[in-house]
Design a protein around this motif. Sequence first.
Motif, PDB file in Angstrom:
ATOM      1  N   UNK A 214      37.665  -8.919 -27.910  1.00  0.00           N
ATOM      2  CA  UNK A 214      36.761  -8.908 -28.941  1.00  0.00           C
ATOM      3  C   UNK A 214      36.804  -7.814 -29.906  1.00  0.00           C
ATOM      4  N   UNK A 215      37.146  -6.605 -29.355  1.00  0.00           N
ATOM      5  CA  UNK A 215      36.866  -5.245 -30.243  1.00  0.00           C
ATOM      6  C   UNK A 215      38.301  -4.828 -30.659  1.00  0.00           C
ATOM      7  N   UNK A 216      39.443  -5.457 -29.996  1.00  0.00           N
ATOM      8  CA  UNK A 216      40.810  -5.108 -30.405  1.00  0.00           C
ATOM      9  C   UNK A 216      41.233  -3.824 -29.731  1.00  0.00           C
ATOM     10  N   UNK A 217      40.870  -3.576 -28.597  1.00  0.00           N
ATOM     11  CA  UNK A 217      41.251  -2.193 -27.806  1.00  0.00           C
ATOM     12  C   UNK A 217      42.345  -2.392 -26.904  1.00  0.00           C
ATOM     13  N   UNK A 218      43.438  -1.965 -27.177  1.00  0.00           N
ATOM     14  CA  UNK A 218      44.626  -2.048 -26.025  1.00  0.00           C
ATOM     15  C   UNK A 218      44.020  -0.839 -24.886  1.00  0.00           C
ATOM     16  N   UNK A 219      44.668  -1.235 -23.649  1.00  0.00           N
ATOM     17  CA  UNK A 219      44.578  -0.415 -22.678  1.00  0.00           C
ATOM     18  C   UNK A 219      44.715   1.086 -22.852  1.00  0.00           C
ATOM     19  N   UNK A 220      45.941   1.306 -23.670  1.00  0.00           N
ATOM     20  CA  UNK A 220      46.298   2.634 -23.841  1.00  0.00           C
ATOM     21  C   UNK A 220      45.324   3.371 -24.702  1.00  0.00           C
ATOM     22  N   UNK A 221      44.608   2.669 -25.548  1.00  0.00           N
ATOM     23  CA  UNK A 221      43.557   3.430 -26.402  1.00  0.00           C
ATOM     24  C   UNK A 221      42.338   3.582 -25.701  1.00  0.00           C
ATOM     25  N   UNK A 222      42.083   2.620 -24.810  1.00  0.00           N
ATOM     26  CA  UNK A 222      40.766   2.697 -24.056  1.00  0.00           C
ATOM     27  C   UNK A 222      40.720   4.031 -22.980  1.00  0.00           C
ATOM     28  N   UNK A 223      41.943   4.344 -22.641  1.00  0.00           N
ATOM     29  CA  UNK A 223      42.208   5.526 -21.570  1.00  0.00           C
ATOM     30  C   UNK A 223      42.848   6.632 -22.548  1.00  0.00           C
ATOM     31  N   UNK A 224      42.629   6.732 -23.862  1.00  0.00           N
ATOM     32  CA  UNK A 224      43.268   7.746 -24.464  1.00  0.00           C
ATOM     33  C   UNK A 224      42.965   9.113 -23.794  1.00  0.00           C
ATOM     34  N   UNK A 225      41.607   9.449 -23.526  1.00  0.00           N
ATOM     35  CA  UNK A 225      41.408  10.714 -23.119  1.00  0.00           C
ATOM     36  C   UNK A 225      42.059  11.180 -21.711  1.00  0.00           C
ATOM     37  N   UNK A 226      42.040  10.229 -20.903  1.00  0.00           N
ATOM     38  CA  UNK A 226      42.567  10.366 -19.710  1.00  0.00           C
ATOM     39  C   UNK A 226      44.010  10.732 -19.673  1.00  0.00           C
ATOM     40  N   UNK A 227      44.676   9.871 -20.575  1.00  0.00           N
ATOM     41  CA  UNK A 227      46.085  10.021 -20.724  1.00  0.00           C
ATOM     42  C   UNK A 227      46.468  11.407 -21.011  1.00  0.00           C
ATOM     43  N   UNK A 228      45.769  11.733 -22.058  1.00  0.00           N
ATOM     44  CA  UNK A 228      45.819  13.201 -22.748  1.00  0.00           C
ATOM     45  C   UNK A 228      45.670  14.164 -21.687  1.00  0.00           C
ATOM     46  N   UNK A 229      44.407  13.924 -20.851  1.00  0.00           N
ATOM     47  CA  UNK A 229      44.187  14.846 -19.431  1.00  0.00           C
ATOM     48  C   UNK A 229      45.349  15.012 -18.743  1.00  0.00           C
ATOM     49  N   UNK A 230      46.040  14.037 -18.458  1.00  0.00           N
ATOM     50  CA  UNK A 230      47.136  13.829 -17.511  1.00  0.00           C
ATOM     51  C   UNK A 230      48.396  14.448 -18.148  1.00  0.00           C
ATOM     52  N   UNK A 231      48.770  14.065 -19.113  1.00  0.00           N
ATOM     53  CA  UNK A 231      50.181  14.200 -19.504  1.00  0.00           C
ATOM     54  C   UNK A 231      50.093  14.868 -20.969  1.00  0.00           C
ATOM     55  N   UNK A 232      49.136  15.130 -21.726  1.00  0.00           N
ATOM     56  CA  UNK A 232      49.064  16.012 -22.829  1.00  0.00           C
ATOM     57  C   UNK A 232      48.974  15.243 -24.077  1.00  0.00           C
ATOM     58  N   UNK A 233      48.613  15.769 -25.307  1.00  0.00           N
ATOM     59  CA  UNK A 233      48.565  15.112 -26.512  1.00  0.00           C
ATOM     60  C   UNK A 233      49.989  14.533 -27.026  1.00  0.00           C
ATOM     61  N   UNK A 234      50.902  15.280 -26.839  1.00  0.00           N
ATOM     62  CA  UNK A 234      52.090  14.904 -27.335  1.00  0.00           C
ATOM     63  C   UNK A 234      52.583  13.636 -27.061  1.00  0.00           C
ATOM     64  N   UNK A 235      52.503  13.781 -25.544  1.00  0.00           N
ATOM     65  CA  UNK A 235      52.839  12.203 -24.782  1.00  0.00           C
ATOM     66  C   UNK A 235      52.076  11.036 -25.395  1.00  0.00           C
ATOM     67  N   UNK A 236      50.704  11.210 -25.659  1.00  0.00           N
ATOM     68  CA  UNK A 236      49.790  10.038 -26.010  1.00  0.00           C
ATOM     69  C   UNK A 236      50.209   9.768 -27.478  1.00  0.00           C
TER      70      UNK A 236
END
Length: 203
Positions: free
Chosen positions: A166-188
């Motif tokens: 409904x909101x057009x949110x892909x998985x990677x965007x939903x977990x953006x903060x977690x991905x950055x926490x794990x791998x850093x902003x450049x990876x995201x």
Amino acid sequence: MGRQKKKQAYSGIIEIDDKLISADITDELFACDIAKCKGACCVEGDLGAPLEKEELQIMDEIYETVEPYMRPEGKKAVKAQGTYVRDFTGNFSTTLIEGKECAYVTFKNGIALCAIEQAYYDGKLEFQKPISCHLYPIRISSFKEVDRLNYDRWDICSAACNKGEREGIPVYEFVKNALIRKYGEEFYEVLAAIAKRREQEEM
């Protein structure tokens, strides 16, 4: 931080350095709808939350701070089993209450919450919660220093799939903060750029 190495997408897999990411993470839509699922991912299943080796010491260190937020059943489970366990897969995970919900689960208005995260939001911890919880529905498996990131499909998350659509949110965007926490902003940023390119190619 160095620059990311050359990346490529092939056969539904996105490669960024030593990480292999399922294309489902960029293509599928997902956004937790906790009002409907009631936090079932913290309650259902036969394993606790997966823990990374460096998180084991953290679980011991934060327990005194987290304990006041926990239910008596959770405290009893930790007293009997420890702040974490080696589960039947041979890996480490959070302790369960009688083989059911996570020992760190609390409930408010029938919705499962995390005692660790509550302490974090109150400013008493710098550790938000295990990274596997923060990243969900992404699950990471590692082999020979290569991380494989997959989208974990579970029927209890059907409401999240509907909300994401409904909101057009892909998985990677939903977990953006977690991905950055794990791998850093450049990876995201690299992953997001690949996702946008894939989207344009599919139009």
